[in-house]
Design a protein around this motif. Structure first.
Motif, PDB file in Angstrom:
ATOM      1  N   GLN A 441       0.824  -1.213   0.000  1.00  0.00           N
ATOM      2  CA  GLN A 441       0.000   0.000   0.000  1.00  0.00           C
ATOM      3  C   GLN A 441       0.859   1.265   0.000  1.00  0.00           C
ATOM      4  N   ARG A 442       1.993   1.209   0.713  1.00  0.00           N
ATOM      5  CA  ARG A 442       2.876   2.378   0.775  1.00  0.00           C
ATOM      6  C   ARG A 442       3.486   2.680  -0.593  1.00  0.00           C
ATOM      7  N   ALA A 443       3.812   1.649  -1.345  1.00  0.00           N
ATOM      8  CA  ALA A 443       4.372   1.866  -2.685  1.00  0.00           C
ATOM      9  C   ALA A 443       3.369   2.565  -3.589  1.00  0.00           C
ATOM     10  N   MET A 444       2.101   2.241  -3.414  1.00  0.00           N
ATOM     11  CA  MET A 444       1.079   2.878  -4.248  1.00  0.00           C
ATOM     12  C   MET A 444       0.776   4.299  -3.779  1.00  0.00           C
ATOM     13  N   SER A 445       0.631   4.494  -2.485  1.00  0.00           N
ATOM     14  CA  SER A 445       0.247   5.814  -1.984  1.00  0.00           C
ATOM     15  C   SER A 445       1.380   6.829  -2.138  1.00  0.00           C
ATOM     16  N   VAL A 612     -14.254  24.453  -8.416  1.00  0.00           N
ATOM     17  CA  VAL A 612     -14.587  24.533  -9.832  1.00  0.00           C
ATOM     18  C   VAL A 612     -14.403  23.182 -10.514  1.00  0.00           C
ATOM     19  N   PHE A 613     -13.270  22.518 -10.233  1.00  0.00           N
ATOM     20  CA  PHE A 613     -12.981  21.251 -10.894  1.00  0.00           C
ATOM     21  C   PHE A 613     -13.342  20.037 -10.042  1.00  0.00           C
ATOM     22  N   GLY A 614     -13.733  20.272  -8.805  1.00  0.00           N
ATOM     23  CA  GLY A 614     -14.193  19.166  -7.966  1.00  0.00           C
ATOM     24  C   GLY A 614     -13.097  18.210  -7.554  1.00  0.00           C
ATOM     25  N   VAL A 615     -11.858  18.669  -7.458  1.00  0.00           N
ATOM     26  CA  VAL A 615     -10.738  17.825  -7.041  1.00  0.00           C
ATOM     27  C   VAL A 615     -10.503  18.058  -5.548  1.00  0.00           C
ATOM     28  N   ASP A 616     -10.908  17.116  -4.731  1.00  0.00           N
ATOM     29  CA  ASP A 616     -10.766  17.261  -3.286  1.00  0.00           C
ATOM     30  C   ASP A 616      -9.362  16.891  -2.832  1.00  0.00           C
ATOM     31  N   ILE A 617      -8.945  17.478  -1.724  1.00  0.00           N
ATOM     32  CA  ILE A 617      -7.631  17.178  -1.144  1.00  0.00           C
ATOM     33  C   ILE A 617      -7.812  16.003  -0.185  1.00  0.00           C
ATOM     34  N   VAL A 699      -0.413  14.261  -2.200  1.00  0.00           N
ATOM     35  CA  VAL A 699      -1.283  14.724  -1.108  1.00  0.00           C
ATOM     36  C   VAL A 699      -2.719  14.875  -1.589  1.00  0.00           C
ATOM     37  N   VAL A 700      -2.906  15.489  -2.748  1.00  0.00           N
ATOM     38  CA  VAL A 700      -4.259  15.800  -3.224  1.00  0.00           C
ATOM     39  C   VAL A 700      -4.998  14.550  -3.676  1.00  0.00           C
ATOM     40  N   LEU A 701      -4.365  13.704  -4.469  1.00  0.00           N
ATOM     41  CA  LEU A 701      -5.062  12.573  -5.080  1.00  0.00           C
ATOM     42  C   LEU A 701      -4.943  11.284  -4.281  1.00  0.00           C
ATOM     43  N   ARG A 702      -3.747  11.001  -3.749  1.00  0.00           N
ATOM     44  CA  ARG A 702      -3.544   9.705  -3.100  1.00  0.00           C
ATOM     45  C   ARG A 702      -3.628   9.775  -1.582  1.00  0.00           C
ATOM     46  N   GLY A 703      -3.724  10.990  -1.027  1.00  0.00           N
ATOM     47  CA  GLY A 703      -3.760  11.126   0.422  1.00  0.00           C
ATOM     48  C   GLY A 703      -2.454  10.712   1.068  1.00  0.00           C
TER      49      GLY A 703
END
Length: 737
Positions: A441-445, A612-617, A699-703
């Motif tokens: 999981q760490r490799a992916m995140s 506007v673009f709906g990209v959550d952090i 940070v924004v997409l993978r947390g």
């Protein structure tokens, strides 16, 4: 202090082969007005800059207030004032704001600043112009403001570099009245000028010509020099109509040693055996013209000494002649062309030129400009070739070598063959085998792997029993192009492997190669792909976070570099170099406001990204802001570095463009870095935006948390440190090395 306030001995300064100041020596005592005269380009400003410690001498020594200009420059600056040749205050600040700014630069507290402001306003008469912007003042009032700012800290020595250049005679008179008042208060004044009438007002005068000091002394003493007043000659003033018409003829007479035009009169240096009336009659002029004997002027002194120096070969004349009250390069040629005796007849001329008139002249001029701007030629010819080669090799829209991590919980031969089959597609590049779920999981995140392959423990057993074996493939959906390629390749590979197994068993046996739990015939391998972080594969989720980094660098880089270069062009940066402001204080003072602007820009684009673009952090907002500030420091350093390389705003644009283009194309913002050739892939690690874009998407997409981002944070920190060190080393509080 006892002894001279300014002590110069053999001072010299060269710029490559050009000698700007050669072996100059003089002393200035307290309370005096020392005038350094000479034509433009003779070395006056260079001497002042050396005495102020912002231009190192190449030879000789100089001391100001007992301190060496080489080693004690920062101790000299708090005790001197400087008024530059050109107006170098801030035009977009008001009169009071300029005065208060310099008061704070010199460390005046609030009460003292109020007292000193009132004192300099009373001295210069600026009290009723406090709210007026400096740029809207007339020339004379600008000079008064410059004088007020240079006096705000009560300097012991005041340097004025051609303070009356470009202002009207009334303003010149008022300014000199102020200088006399300062001299009466004990302030030592060092004034450069090329006006002869101003030289008469100085207590001591030095005349510099072609980088050499020709004469030094009090004005009245200089006029009594034997070279200026030969014992067998007399000096006369003759007032005749159209004096310029007779000047050349007078100079041809053997008994006339010198003839100079002074307004509507001619000054003659005549052999003692002759009188002016004889000379006038000899030329057929009215012998009753008004004549009188006059003492030599300072211009006569400088004309004579310059001419003598040229004859001795000490200097090289450029053939110009000074006009009244202003010294230029001096020669014995007439100062005004002798008009023709016949009236000028103007021939009629018809101008039938069209809109293309002057095209050839403009073309030639522009080519000359280009030829004399090496940086422009470099950016026009060399940079495009470099960019075409680099980007031509670097940009590849075909997706291959997707970083892949494998968690093989079976470990037997057929599971390893499955991994080999994945790698052999060339779409996947195995970067790591992990042994536990947390590492997987760490490799992916962390973003190190874009694809994760999880092989279950009983994978081979299921195949041997004829059961359908499930294979889970996790795909980072941040980049929709990479994710789609990975998904289709994985599914196609599962189908191909299943077909191969089915052929091995053969339809002739009329048995299914595998069955599901309900006994229905199915493919042997079930490839189950799962999109992480961006399941809908929206491209905005990939591009918008990266765009935040590009915009942040764009804002901070351009604002910082332009601000510093613009001050250098206007001369305000040189004015700051003369003050005691520390280099760290100057740098932080320049950078922090733009850091604040950049932070506001960051918050703005993040808000647009979310609403506007709906990209959550998905990750920590505080971590994102903290790392954004780290990147901003690096971008500000880049802007500062550009400002040390560029001399004009045009050059700043060119350098900033060279930095921004790789940041857009090679940082992974648009094109995957994994597809780039190895040399260019290694170059991408030298681009700060590379690390910040990975941090943003993490940070924004993978947390991603801080542990996931450690490699990118370390890389960004190293880049920022290198950029700042280079910027600070190049940014010096002086004009030349």
């Amino acid at each position: 202090m006892t002894g001279p306030i300014i002590d110069v001995r053999g001072l010299s300064r060269s710029f490559g082969p050009l000698v700007a100041v050669r072996d100059v020596s003089f002393q200035v005592h307290q309370g005096s007005i020392f005038g350094l005269l000479g034509p433009n380009g003779s070395g006056k400003s260079t001497i002042i800059r050396m005495l102020l410690g912002i231009l190192p001498p190449t030879g000789g020594d100089a001391r100001v207030l007992g301190m060496d200009v080489r080693t004690d420059a920062e101790q000299i600056k708090p005790r001197v004032g400087y008024m530059s040749q050109q107006f170098s205050l801030y035009g977009d600040l008001s009169v009071q704001e300029n005065i208060d700014f310099y008061g704070r630069i010199y460390g005046l507290d609030r009460q003292r600043l109020v007292e000193r402001r009132q004192a300099v306003l009373l001295l210069t008469g600026l009290s009723d112009r406090l709210p007026q912007l400096a740029a809207t003042l007339s020339g004379g009032w600008k000079q008064r403001l410059a004088l007020a700012c240079s006096l705000i800290h009560e300097p012991d020595v005041l340097f004025l570099d051609e303070p009356t250049a470009g202002i009207d005679p009334v303003a010149r008179r008022h300014l000199w009245d102020l200088l006399f008042e300062l001299s009466g208060r004990g302030v030592t004044l060092f004034v450069t000028t090329h006006y002869m009438d101003e030289a008469e007002r100085c207590s001591e005068v030095g005349y510099i010509y072609q980088s050499e000091l020709l004469v030094l002394g009090k004005p009245e003493q200089l006029k009594q020099l034997p070279e200026v007043n030969p014992a067998d000659s007399r000096r006369y003033e003759i007032r005749v109509p159209a004096p310029a018409q007779h000047l050349a003829a007078l100079r041809q007479l053997p008994e006339v040693r010198d003839a100079t035009l002074f307004g509507e009169t001619i000054h003659l240096l005549l052999d003692q055996s002759r009188v002016p009336e004889d000379v006038l009659r000899q030329l057929g002029m009215d012998a009753s013209a008004a004549t009188r004997e006059v003492p030599p002027s300072l211009e006569d002194v400088f004309v004579t000494l310059t001419r003598n120096a040229e004859k001795l070969g000490r200097i090289r004349s450029d053939g110009d002649l000074s006009d009244q009250g202003q010294v230029s390069s001096i020669e014995s040629a007439p100062s005004v062309e002798e008009p023709s005796a016949e009236p000028v007849r103007h021939r009629p001329r018809s101008d039938k030129r069209g809109t293309m008139a002057g095209l050839w002249a403009v073309l030639i001029k522009e080519f000359v400009h280009i030829r004399r701007q090496p940086t422009t030629l470099f950016f026009m010819l060399v940079v495009p070739v470099m960019q075409t080669i680099i980007f031509g090799y670097a940009i590849d829209t075909q997706i291959e070598n997707i970083p892949t991590v494998v968690f093989n919980m079976d470990g037997r031969q057929q599971s390893r063959e499955l991994v080999d089959a994945l790698v052999n597609t060339r779409r996947f590049r195995l970067i790591e085998h992990v042994q536990n779920e947390d590492a997987f999981q760490r490799a992916m995140s962390s973003g190190r792997a874009k694809v994760g392959v999880r092989i279950p423990p009983g994978y081979v057993d299921q195949l041997l029993r004829g059961e359908q074996a499930s294979l889970q493939i996790l795909i980072d959906g941040s980049d929709s192009q990479v994710a789609t390629t990975a998904q289709s390749t994985a599914q196609l590979l599962g189908l191909n492997l299943s077909i191969q197994m089915a052929k091995a068993k053969g339809e002739a046996l009329q048995i299914a190669p595998a069955r599901d739990a309900s006994g229905q015939g199915v493919l042997p391998i079930d490839v189950r792909t799962r999109m992480l972080y961006n399941p809908d594969l929206e491209s905005s989720h990939f591009f918008v976070p990266g765009l935040v980094g590009i915009i942040l660098q764009l804002v901070t880089l351009f604002l910082t570099s332009f601000a510093v270069v613009r001050e250098r062009e206007l001369g305000t940066l040189e004015q700051l170099f003369v003050t005691p402001v520390g280099r760290t204080g100057l740098l932080l003072g320049k950078l922090l406001p733009y850091a604040l602007v950049g932070f506001v820009a960051l918050l703005t684009v993040l808000a647009v990204m979310i609403y506007v673009f709906g990209v959550d952090i998905r990750g920590s907002v505080s971590l994102l802001l903290a790392l954004s500030m780290l990147f901003m420091v690096c971008s500000l350093g880049l802007g500062l570095l550009v400002s040390t390389l560029a001399k004009t705003q045009l050059e700043a644009v060119q350098f900033a463009f060279v930095i921004m283009l790789p940041s857009v194309l090679l940082s992974g913002f648009v094109f995957p870095r994994s597809e780039m050739p190895l040399p260019i892939y290694l170059i991408t690690f030298g681009i700060p935006a590379t690390y910040f874009i990975e941090i943003l998407r993490g940070v924004v997409l993978r947390g991603a948390d801080f542990i996931d981002l450690v490699p990118w944070v370390v890389g960004l920190t190293i880049c920022g440190a290198v950029v700042l060190i280079l910027s600070v080393l190049r940014f010096q509080k002086r004009l030349g090395a």
